[in-house]
Design a protein around this motif. Structure first.
Motif, PDB file in Angstrom:
ATOM      1  N   ARG A   1       0.821  -1.214   0.000  1.00 40.85           N
ATOM      2  CA  ARG A   1       0.000   0.000   0.000  1.00 40.85           C
ATOM      3  C   ARG A   1       0.852   1.259   0.000  1.00 40.85           C
ATOM      4  O   ARG A   1       0.518   2.240  -0.668  1.00 40.85           O
ATOM      5  N   LYS A   2       1.948   1.239   0.749  1.00 45.98           N
ATOM      6  CA  LYS A   2       2.835   2.406   0.747  1.00 45.98           C
ATOM      7  C   LYS A   2       3.410   2.637  -0.649  1.00 45.98           C
ATOM      8  O   LYS A   2       3.483   3.772  -1.118  1.00 45.98           O
TER       9      LYS A   2
ATOM     10  N   LEU B   1       0.809   4.187  -2.795  1.00 49.43           N
ATOM     11  CA  LEU B   1       0.624   5.608  -2.473  1.00 49.43           C
ATOM     12  C   LEU B   1       1.762   6.461  -3.017  1.00 49.43           C
ATOM     13  O   LEU B   1       1.541   7.576  -3.493  1.00 49.43           O
TER      14      LEU B   1
ATOM     15  N   THR C   1       1.239   9.342  -5.661  1.00 53.49           N
ATOM     16  CA  THR C   1       1.673  10.708  -5.364  1.00 53.49           C
ATOM     17  C   THR C   1       2.435  11.289  -6.544  1.00 53.49           C
ATOM     18  O   THR C   1       2.178  12.424  -6.964  1.00 53.49           O
TER      19      THR C   1
ATOM     20  N   VAL D   1      -4.841  14.623  -0.397  1.00 54.27           N
ATOM     21  CA  VAL D   1      -4.577  13.242   0.013  1.00 54.27           C
ATOM     22  C   VAL D   1      -5.675  12.339  -0.549  1.00 54.27           C
ATOM     23  O   VAL D   1      -5.412  11.213  -0.962  1.00 54.27           O
TER      24      VAL D   1
ATOM     25  N   ALA E   1      -5.061   9.062  -2.641  1.00 55.30           N
ATOM     26  CA  ALA E   1      -5.605   7.793  -2.145  1.00 55.30           C
ATOM     27  C   ALA E   1      -6.499   7.130  -3.193  1.00 55.30           C
ATOM     28  O   ALA E   1      -6.411   5.915  -3.420  1.00 55.30           O
TER      29      ALA E   1
ATOM     30  N   THR F   1      -8.837   7.720   2.032  1.00 55.34           N
ATOM     31  CA  THR F   1      -8.025   8.816   2.548  1.00 55.34           C
ATOM     32  C   THR F   1      -7.510   8.476   3.947  1.00 55.34           C
ATOM     33  O   THR F   1      -6.358   8.760   4.275  1.00 55.34           O
TER      34      THR F   1
ATOM     35  N   ALA G   1      -4.535   6.239   3.731  1.00 58.85           N
ATOM     36  CA  ALA G   1      -3.358   7.002   3.277  1.00 58.85           C
ATOM     37  C   ALA G   1      -2.759   7.777   4.443  1.00 58.85           C
ATOM     38  O   ALA G   1      -1.538   7.783   4.641  1.00 58.85           O
TER      39      ALA G   1
ATOM     40  N   LYS H   1       0.222  14.865   3.631  1.00 54.32           N
ATOM     41  CA  LYS H   1       0.585  14.958   2.214  1.00 54.32           C
ATOM     42  C   LYS H   1       2.079  15.227   2.066  1.00 54.32           C
ATOM     43  O   LYS H   1       2.741  14.672   1.187  1.00 54.32           O
TER      44      LYS H   1
ATOM     45  N   MET I   1       3.924  12.055   2.403  1.00 58.21           N
ATOM     46  CA  MET I   1       3.777  11.256   1.176  1.00 58.21           C
ATOM     47  C   MET I   1       4.712  11.770   0.094  1.00 58.21           C
ATOM     48  O   MET I   1       5.356  10.992  -0.604  1.00 58.21           O
TER      49      MET I   1
END
Length: 194
Positions: free
Chosen positions: A10-11, A14, A18, A32, A36, A43, A46, A53, A56
């Protein structure tokens, strides 16, 4: 209950989202929620993984810098001699994975963020020092004591080409970028001998 092993996946999603959203918007003026949605998650999730943000975006730039560093190291490993090593750095700097619209947009916003966010400034400083060091190592046998000054000019040109590309509506042209910087380097290297 969170699924085991999903956090890195998931990271990574993201981080990729981004980069794509900033590239699409051309600025940090994305939410965000937009990031997401592009990553296919909520969101809240995230925020759970990154907090903000800004966090991220810093993770996205660490990712970009990590890929760039790996590409430069790989290219330098295969290059023999100072000229080949110099060309390897230029080729890696403008490779398809580094010199594409969304990454160029991320760089533009990274420079802006580095003016006010210490973590971004630190990352930018690391990149600048590594680029300078790599360029000086290639240029020292070719230019002697002039190597640091020429390396600084080459680094400024690399960053300048990215800046101009970020402001351009045209597709990135890696070949023209490398040729422009290489022409400057050739002129400098034909200058007075050390």
């Amino acid at each position: 209950m969170p699924k085991l092993g999903m956090e890195p996946i998931r990271k990574a999603a993201l981080v990729k989202a981004t980069i794509l959203e900033i590239g699409r918007a051309g600025s940090l003026d994305v939410t965000v929620g937009q990031i997401a949605r592009r990553a296919g998650m909520s969101t809240a999730l995230a925020h759970h993984y990154f907090g903000s943000k800004e966090d991220m975006f810093l993770a996205a730039m660490r990712h970009i810098l990590s890929l760039y560093g790996a590409e430069v190291r790989g290219a330098l490993h295969l290059a023999e001699g100072p000229e080949a090593r110099l060309n390897a750095i230029l080729q890696a700097s403008f490779s398809p994975s580094n010199f594409r619209r969304e990454v160029v947009g991320a760089w533009l916003n990274f420079w802006v963020l580095a003016q006010t966010v210490p973590q971004a400034r630190r990352l930018l400083s690391i990149y600048e020092r590594r680029l300078q060091s790599n360029l000086v190592a290639c240029l020292r046998p070719l230019a002697g004591d002039r190597a640091p000054r020429i390396a600084e000019a080459a680094g400024a040109m690399i960053d300048g080409v990215y800046l101009r590309q970020a402001l351009s509506r045209n597709a990135p042209d890696a070949r023209a970028a490398v040729a422009l910087i290489r022409a400057m380097l050739d002129a400098e290297l034909k200058g007075p001998t050390p």
